[in-house]
Design an enzyme around this catalytic site. Structure first.
Site, mmCIF file in Angstrom:
data_model
loop_
_atom_site.group_PDB
_atom_site.id
_atom_site.type_symbol
_atom_site.label_atom_id
_atom_site.label_comp_id
_atom_site.label_asym_id
_atom_site.label_seq_id
_atom_site.Cartn_x
_atom_site.Cartn_y
_atom_site.Cartn_z
ATOM 1 N N THR A 197 48.779 0.948 33.310
ATOM 2 C CA THR A 197 47.331 1.090 33.445
ATOM 3 C C THR A 197 46.725 1.842 32.269
ATOM 4 O O THR A 197 47.347 2.761 31.725
ATOM 5 C CB THR A 197 46.983 1.821 34.761
ATOM 6 N N SER A 254 45.215 10.704 38.139
ATOM 7 C CA SER A 254 45.524 10.778 39.582
ATOM 8 C C SER A 254 47.047 10.706 39.694
ATOM 9 O O SER A 254 47.734 10.379 38.724
ATOM 10 C CB SER A 254 44.905 9.597 40.336
ATOM 11 N N TYR A 271 48.565 8.457 41.336
ATOM 12 C CA TYR A 271 48.882 7.034 41.093
ATOM 13 C C TYR A 271 49.099 6.801 39.603
ATOM 14 O O TYR A 271 50.108 6.227 39.178
ATOM 15 C CB TYR A 271 47.759 6.123 41.626
ATOM 16 N N HIS A 272 48.129 7.239 38.797
ATOM 17 C CA HIS A 272 48.248 7.012 37.355
ATOM 18 C C HIS A 272 49.498 7.720 36.803
ATOM 19 O O HIS A 272 50.164 7.210 35.901
ATOM 20 C CB HIS A 272 46.987 7.491 36.635
ATOM 21 N N LYS A 324 52.552 5.702 37.060
ATOM 22 C CA LYS A 324 52.658 4.661 36.041
ATOM 23 C C LYS A 324 53.135 5.249 34.710
ATOM 24 O O LYS A 324 53.842 4.603 33.947
ATOM 25 C CB LYS A 324 51.311 3.956 35.847
HETATM 26 N N1 USQ Z 1 33.273 4.135 40.367
HETATM 27 C C1 USQ Z 1 31.974 4.345 40.722
HETATM 28 N N2 USQ Z 1 31.586 3.977 41.978
HETATM 29 C C2 USQ Z 1 32.434 3.399 42.877
HETATM 30 C C3 USQ Z 1 33.768 3.180 42.495
HETATM 31 C C4 USQ Z 1 34.163 3.563 41.239
HETATM 32 O O1 USQ Z 1 31.169 4.871 39.953
HETATM 33 O O2 USQ Z 1 31.992 3.100 43.999
HETATM 34 C C5 USQ Z 1 33.719 4.487 38.999
HETATM 35 C C6 USQ Z 1 34.859 5.488 38.983
HETATM 36 O O3 USQ Z 1 34.353 6.775 38.962
HETATM 37 C C7 USQ Z 1 35.600 5.110 37.699
HETATM 38 C C8 USQ Z 1 35.275 3.627 37.476
HETATM 39 O O4 USQ Z 1 34.223 3.319 38.375
HETATM 40 O O5 USQ Z 1 35.102 5.837 36.633
HETATM 41 C C9 USQ Z 1 36.421 2.719 37.751
HETATM 42 O O6 USQ Z 1 36.899 2.971 39.060
HETATM 43 P P1 USQ Z 1 37.741 1.884 39.880
HETATM 44 O O7 USQ Z 1 37.891 2.390 41.266
HETATM 45 O O8 USQ Z 1 37.177 0.533 39.686
HETATM 46 O O9 USQ Z 1 39.114 1.873 39.061
HETATM 47 P P2 USQ Z 1 40.278 2.917 38.969
HETATM 48 O O10 USQ Z 1 40.316 3.905 40.072
HETATM 49 O O11 USQ Z 1 40.223 3.480 37.589
HETATM 50 O O12 USQ Z 1 41.554 1.997 39.152
HETATM 51 C C10 USQ Z 1 41.534 0.595 38.872
HETATM 52 C C11 USQ Z 1 42.690 -0.045 39.612
HETATM 53 C C12 USQ Z 1 44.001 0.493 39.067
HETATM 54 C C13 USQ Z 1 44.051 0.325 37.554
HETATM 55 C C14 USQ Z 1 42.838 0.969 36.914
HETATM 56 C C15 USQ Z 1 42.732 0.709 35.437
HETATM 57 O O13 USQ Z 1 42.566 0.212 40.996
HETATM 58 O O14 USQ Z 1 45.083 -0.178 39.676
HETATM 59 O O15 USQ Z 1 45.216 0.948 37.076
HETATM 60 O O16 USQ Z 1 41.648 0.381 37.493
HETATM 61 S S1 USQ Z 1 41.927 2.028 34.583
HETATM 62 O O17 USQ Z 1 40.669 2.335 35.267
HETATM 63 O O18 USQ Z 1 41.683 1.607 33.236
HETATM 64 O O19 USQ Z 1 42.794 3.182 34.683
#
Ligand code: USQ
Length: 385
Positions: A145, A182, A184-185, A188
């Protein structure tokens, strides 16, 4: 006929990848324990797209091509069962999507942290040991990730390794510093180092993919076989664009966390599958550990909310946007976020889906569904504190 093993073939990306592989004539050995279905039910949520049961899916897969399935929890010492199932196969690749993919879920409680890290780390170790003994010439394609890195580190983010200069000396090809957001991260990050070890000690070839946030539900095979992959919208398993689209459908305000200026890299489901196929069909050299950043476009959350609002606005469907305190430990102000993405382009990656088209597609798929029960999972309850 070439064989690929898909671990996590019932998941969001695994289902779409399995369809693509079968459509392209690969023989697929799929493994899954339906943990995603269970975990989403634990969140008191459900897929916004109507999805088939595992048995119905397998019938569709078997009509398209040669598909074999084993239900097994990969994080346990299972070798007997797995050995029997995979005996005699000569896979070109093992794609590890059997991962607990949620940062919030991993932060829910001590039990959830251990469940998540155990699943992700121990499954990876089991797969590496299996490869060492029985598939030493196959490639491991691992979904890591972008969140292994600190998004707000302040520097550009190279692809996996960099040359470290310290006290006037240069160390070549050092793994770029990780700072996960997190548990989770962090699991990975651990997998990255485990795979690097297996590559150096056992000569295993691996592609460790630093993937951004995946969204959407369209692939040509999903359309052709009318066989949607899941689309979650709860705080744990719904990624932000998918959540915003479902929130818009049920006329819940879009939940922007904090100031909403936090940036991430995003890519559509079809492009995630495209990239995985590029990895499978262009393997690394024997014993090579390679890594790349897998994303299409960088957006701030505020931009995403406005894009969703605009697409729905074109259908005279009013959508509100509401900023709420972020439940996570993350910066939500405007920061430097420049991940490099050259390696996939060198392999021929061309984005196939534009974000507006994908949201428009989701609108058409979802607007007639009764999703009002998803109202209760719109506002996050899990915090990092
Ligand atoms: N966010 C909001 N509002 C929401 C949900 C999320 O503002 O209702 C924001 C979060 O604060 C974050 C961003 O949107 O800054 C992305 O959140 P997300 O829940 O879409 O993604 P994330 O938790 O980062 O995890 C997802 C996948 C995970 C993958 C990761 C890639 O669930 O499996 O590893 O994206 S990355 O984000 O590049 O780490």
């Amino acid at each position: 006929m070439k064989t690929v093993i898909v671990l996590g073939c019932d998941g969001y990306i695994g289902h779409a990848l399995t369809l693509r592989l079968l459509e392209k004539g690969y023989e697929v050995y799929g493994i899954d324990d339906f943990q995603r279905r269970k975990n989403v039910a634990e969140m008191k949520s459900f897929s916004a797209t109507a999805i088939q049961t595992p048995e119905e899916r397998h019938k569709i897969f078997q009509k398209i091509g040669r598909f074999h399935f084993l239900k097994i929890h990969l994080a346990e010492i299972y070798l007997g069962q797995m050995l029997g199932f995979l005996k005699g196969t000569d896979p070109i690749a093992i794609v590890n999507l059997a991962q607990m993919p949620s940062a919030p879920f991993s932060m829910k409680s001590c039990q959830h942290t251990i469940q998540s890290t155990n699943n992700n780390i121990d499954a990876t170790l089991n797969v590496l040991y299996w490869m060492k003994e029985f598939a030493p010439d196959a490639q491991l394609v691992q979904i890591g990730t972008m969140g292994e890195y600190d998004p707000a580190a302040g520097t550009d983010i190279p692809e996996g390794t960099f040359d470290l200069e310290w006290n006037g000396k240069i160390a070549k090809n050092v793994i770029f510093p990780r700072r996960p957001g997190s548990f989770y991260h962090a699991s990975k990050v651990a997998s990255t180092y485990l795979i690097d070890c297996a590559s150096r000690w056992w000569n295993i070839s691996a592609t460790d993919i630093m993937q951004g946030v995946v969204y959407g539900n369209w692939t040509p095979e999903i359309e052709k076989y009318n066989c949607h992959t899941r689309l979650d919208s709860d705080e744990s398993f719904g990624t932000v664009i998918n959540r915003f689209v479902v929130q818009a459908i049920i006329q819940h305000p879009l939940t922007v966390f904090g100031e909403g200026e936090q940036k991430r890299g995003y890519l559509a489901l079809n492009d995630s599958v495209q990239c995985l196929m590029l990895a499978i069909e262009n393997p690394p050299k024997k014993g090579e550990y390679r890594t790349w950043n897998q994303l299409d476009t960088v957006y701030a959350v505020n931009e995403l909310a406005k894009i969703v609002q605009a697409v729905f606005g074109n259908h005279n469907w009013p959508v509100d946007i509401k900023k709420i305190p972020t439940p996570r430990a993350e910066r939500t102000d405007n920061f430097h976020y420049v991940p490099y993405t050259e390696k996939l382009k060198e392999l021929g990656f061309k984005p196939s889906r534009n974000i507006t088209d994908e949201i428009e597609y989701l609108y058409k798929v979802l607007f007639s569904q009764n999703l009002s029960d998803l109202w209760d999972v719109a506002v996050p309850k899990i915090t990092w504190k």
